[in-house]
Design a protein around this motif. Sequence first.
Motif, PDB file in Angstrom:
ATOM      1  N   GLY A  83       4.831   3.079   4.824  1.00 18.22           N
ATOM      2  CA  GLY A  83       6.247   3.357   4.622  1.00 18.22           C
ATOM      3  C   GLY A  83       6.945   3.984   5.806  1.00 18.22           C
ATOM      4  N   ARG A  84       6.194   4.468   6.789  1.00 14.32           N
ATOM      5  CA  ARG A  84       6.817   5.051   7.976  1.00 14.32           C
ATOM      6  C   ARG A  84       7.339   3.925   8.866  1.00 14.32           C
ATOM      7  NH1 ARG A  84       6.584   7.238  13.116  1.00 14.32           N
ATOM      8  NH2 ARG A  84       7.002   9.481  13.265  1.00 14.32           N
ATOM      9  N   ARG A  85       8.592   4.025   9.270  1.00 17.48           N
ATOM     10  CA  ARG A  85       9.229   2.946  10.035  1.00 17.48           C
ATOM     11  C   ARG A  85       8.624   2.836  11.425  1.00 17.48           C
ATOM     12  NH1 ARG A  85      13.400   2.248  13.793  1.00 17.48           N
ATOM     13  NH2 ARG A  85      13.669   4.515  13.958  1.00 17.48           N
ATOM     14  N   TRP A  86       8.342   1.592  11.815  1.00 21.99           N
ATOM     15  CA  TRP A  86       7.960   1.347  13.205  1.00 21.99           C
ATOM     16  C   TRP A  86       9.205   1.379  14.080  1.00 21.99           C
ATOM     17  CZ3 TRP A  86       3.165   2.116  13.974  1.00 21.99           C
ATOM     18  CH2 TRP A  86       2.181   1.672  13.102  1.00 21.99           C
ATOM     19  N   ILE A  87       9.167   2.137  15.165  1.00 18.20           N
ATOM     20  CA  ILE A  87      10.347   2.210  16.027  1.00 18.20           C
ATOM     21  C   ILE A  87      10.658   0.838  16.600  1.00 18.20           C
ATOM     22  CG2 ILE A  87       9.992   4.643  16.562  1.00 18.20           C
ATOM     23  CD1 ILE A  87       9.010   3.760  19.346  1.00 18.20           C
ATOM     24  N   PHE A  88      11.906   0.666  16.980  1.00 12.97           N
ATOM     25  CA  PHE A  88      12.444  -0.601  17.479  1.00 12.97           C
ATOM     26  C   PHE A  88      12.381  -1.697  16.416  1.00 12.97           C
ATOM     27  CE2 PHE A  88      12.202   1.697  21.347  1.00 12.97           C
ATOM     28  CZ  PHE A  88      13.136   1.128  22.209  1.00 12.97           C
ATOM     29  N   SER A  89      12.417  -1.274  15.149  1.00 13.38           N
ATOM     30  CA  SER A  89      12.482  -2.233  14.053  1.00 13.38           C
ATOM     31  C   SER A  89      13.034  -1.508  12.834  1.00 13.38           C
ATOM     32  CB  SER A  89      11.097  -2.810  13.731  1.00 13.38           C
ATOM     33  OG  SER A  89      10.358  -1.915  12.911  1.00 13.38           O
ATOM     34  N   ASN A  90      13.326  -2.275  11.803  1.00 14.18           N
ATOM     35  CA  ASN A  90      13.692  -1.672  10.518  1.00 14.18           C
ATOM     36  C   ASN A  90      12.561  -1.848   9.515  1.00 14.18           C
ATOM     37  OD1 ASN A  90      13.812  -4.376  10.000  1.00 14.18           O
ATOM     38  ND2 ASN A  90      15.962  -4.430   9.354  1.00 14.18           N
ATOM     39  N   LYS A  91      11.365  -2.096  10.014  1.00 12.26           N
ATOM     40  CA  LYS A  91      10.235  -2.407   9.147  1.00 12.26           C
ATOM     41  C   LYS A  91       9.356  -1.189   8.922  1.00 12.26           C
ATOM     42  CE  LYS A  91       9.942  -7.314  10.165  1.00 12.26           C
ATOM     43  NZ  LYS A  91       9.084  -8.409  10.652  1.00 12.26           N
ATOM     44  N   PRO A  92       9.036  -0.909   7.661  1.00 10.19           N
ATOM     45  CA  PRO A  92       8.079   0.166   7.378  1.00 10.19           C
ATOM     46  C   PRO A  92       6.652  -0.321   7.577  1.00 10.19           C
ATOM     47  CG  PRO A  92       8.776  -0.834   5.332  1.00 10.19           C
ATOM     48  CD  PRO A  92       9.563  -1.516   6.420  1.00 10.19           C
ATOM     49  N   GLY A  93       5.765   0.606   7.875  1.00 10.18           N
ATOM     50  CA  GLY A  93       4.356   0.265   7.934  1.00 10.18           C
ATOM     51  C   GLY A  93       3.851  -0.171   6.573  1.00 10.18           C
ATOM     52  N   ILE A  94       3.096  -1.266   6.552  1.00  6.29           N
ATOM     53  CA  ILE A  94       2.538  -1.777   5.300  1.00  6.29           C
ATOM     54  C   ILE A  94       1.018  -1.906   5.448  1.00  6.29           C
ATOM     55  CG2 ILE A  94       4.643  -3.050   4.721  1.00  6.29           C
ATOM     56  CD1 ILE A  94       3.112  -5.634   5.576  1.00  6.29           C
ATOM     57  N   ILE A  95       0.341  -1.973   4.317  1.00  2.56           N
ATOM     58  CA  ILE A  95      -1.088  -2.248   4.349  1.00  2.56           C
ATOM     59  C   ILE A  95      -1.284  -3.746   4.547  1.00  2.56           C
ATOM     60  CG2 ILE A  95      -3.219  -2.235   3.011  1.00  2.56           C
ATOM     61  CD1 ILE A  95      -2.261   0.303   1.670  1.00  2.56           C
ATOM     62  N   ALA A  96      -1.957  -4.098   5.614  1.00  2.00           N
ATOM     63  CA  ALA A  96      -2.244  -5.492   5.929  1.00  2.00           C
ATOM     64  C   ALA A  96      -3.667  -5.559   6.467  1.00  2.00           C
ATOM     65  CB  ALA A  96      -1.247  -6.030   6.959  1.00  2.00           C
ATOM     66  N   PRO A  97      -4.417  -6.572   6.102  1.00  4.83           N
ATOM     67  CA  PRO A  97      -5.823  -6.629   6.530  1.00  4.83           C
ATOM     68  C   PRO A  97      -5.938  -6.765   8.047  1.00  4.83           C
ATOM     69  CG  PRO A  97      -5.155  -8.705   5.527  1.00  4.83           C
ATOM     70  CD  PRO A  97      -4.037  -7.735   5.287  1.00  4.83           C
ATOM     71  N   VAL A  98      -6.803  -5.960   8.630  1.00  7.69           N
ATOM     72  CA  VAL A  98      -6.997  -5.998  10.076  1.00  7.69           C
ATOM     73  C   VAL A  98      -8.446  -5.651  10.388  1.00  7.69           C
ATOM     74  CG1 VAL A  98      -6.265  -3.584  10.372  1.00  7.69           C
ATOM     75  CG2 VAL A  98      -6.147  -5.156  12.307  1.00  7.69           C
ATOM     76  N   ILE A  99      -8.979  -6.296  11.407  1.00  3.56           N
ATOM     77  CA  ILE A  99     -10.291  -5.978  11.948  1.00  3.56           C
ATOM     78  C   ILE A  99     -10.095  -5.579  13.406  1.00  3.56           C
ATOM     79  CG2 ILE A  99     -12.619  -6.815  12.451  1.00  3.56           C
ATOM     80  CD1 ILE A  99     -12.206  -8.923  10.241  1.00  3.56           C
TER      81      ILE A  99
END
Length: 216
Positions: free
Chosen positions: A189-205
């Motif tokens: 939910g914390r916004r990534w700077i230089f965007s209006n997008k919040p952090g989301i849970i997404a699968p990553v390795i």
Amino acid sequence: MNIEQIELYIPNYEESVSFYKHVLAFDCVSETAETAHFQVGSSRFTLHRDEEHAYYYHFAFNIPPNLFSSAKQWMAKKVPLLTEDGADEIYFDGAKAHAFYFEDPAGNIVEYIARTETTPEAAADQFAPCHIAGVSEMGVPTNETKKQLDELLDLGIPPRNNEPLYYEKYLNFMGEYEDGNYLIIGPVGRRWIFSNKPGIIAPVIVKTDRGTIRNF
């Protein structure tokens, strides 16, 4: 800590692969209908098809500090640069680094960052994709910040400059300052700077020289 590979699961797969091949001119070492691998400096950058979700990520690439202005000009001819408070670049005083941002076709917030103290300068005076040093940062939002941080600490990945750990509101940059590679652990939910997008849970390795981190 050095990031050796990141693996992401993205929608808009064909257009995204084409973007990294033909717009950013990354070196595609293998490609199938489901997965594409790119070699970007010292790092492997992998995209997996996932058209069922709308995952997006924040990640960064290190570029030589003497080529920052050239890289920004080069990129601005390819894609619109993202802005924050009217500015299309930022200087991070604590990191001694300049950065700019853009989105790829999958909606990822991509950053090119020039760290003056940890990324070597290039012999060239004009930027080309071959000058990218490798993956610099990988954002990993989570609802279990302490658990994720403990996992990294167990692998011998410390907070940058022994900064205090934050379990609720702020971002944690995990990795040694001198390596210029970080896993960014913070709350969903914390916004990534230089965007209006919040952090989301997404699968990553994320494969590092200390071990492999995955959040699924």
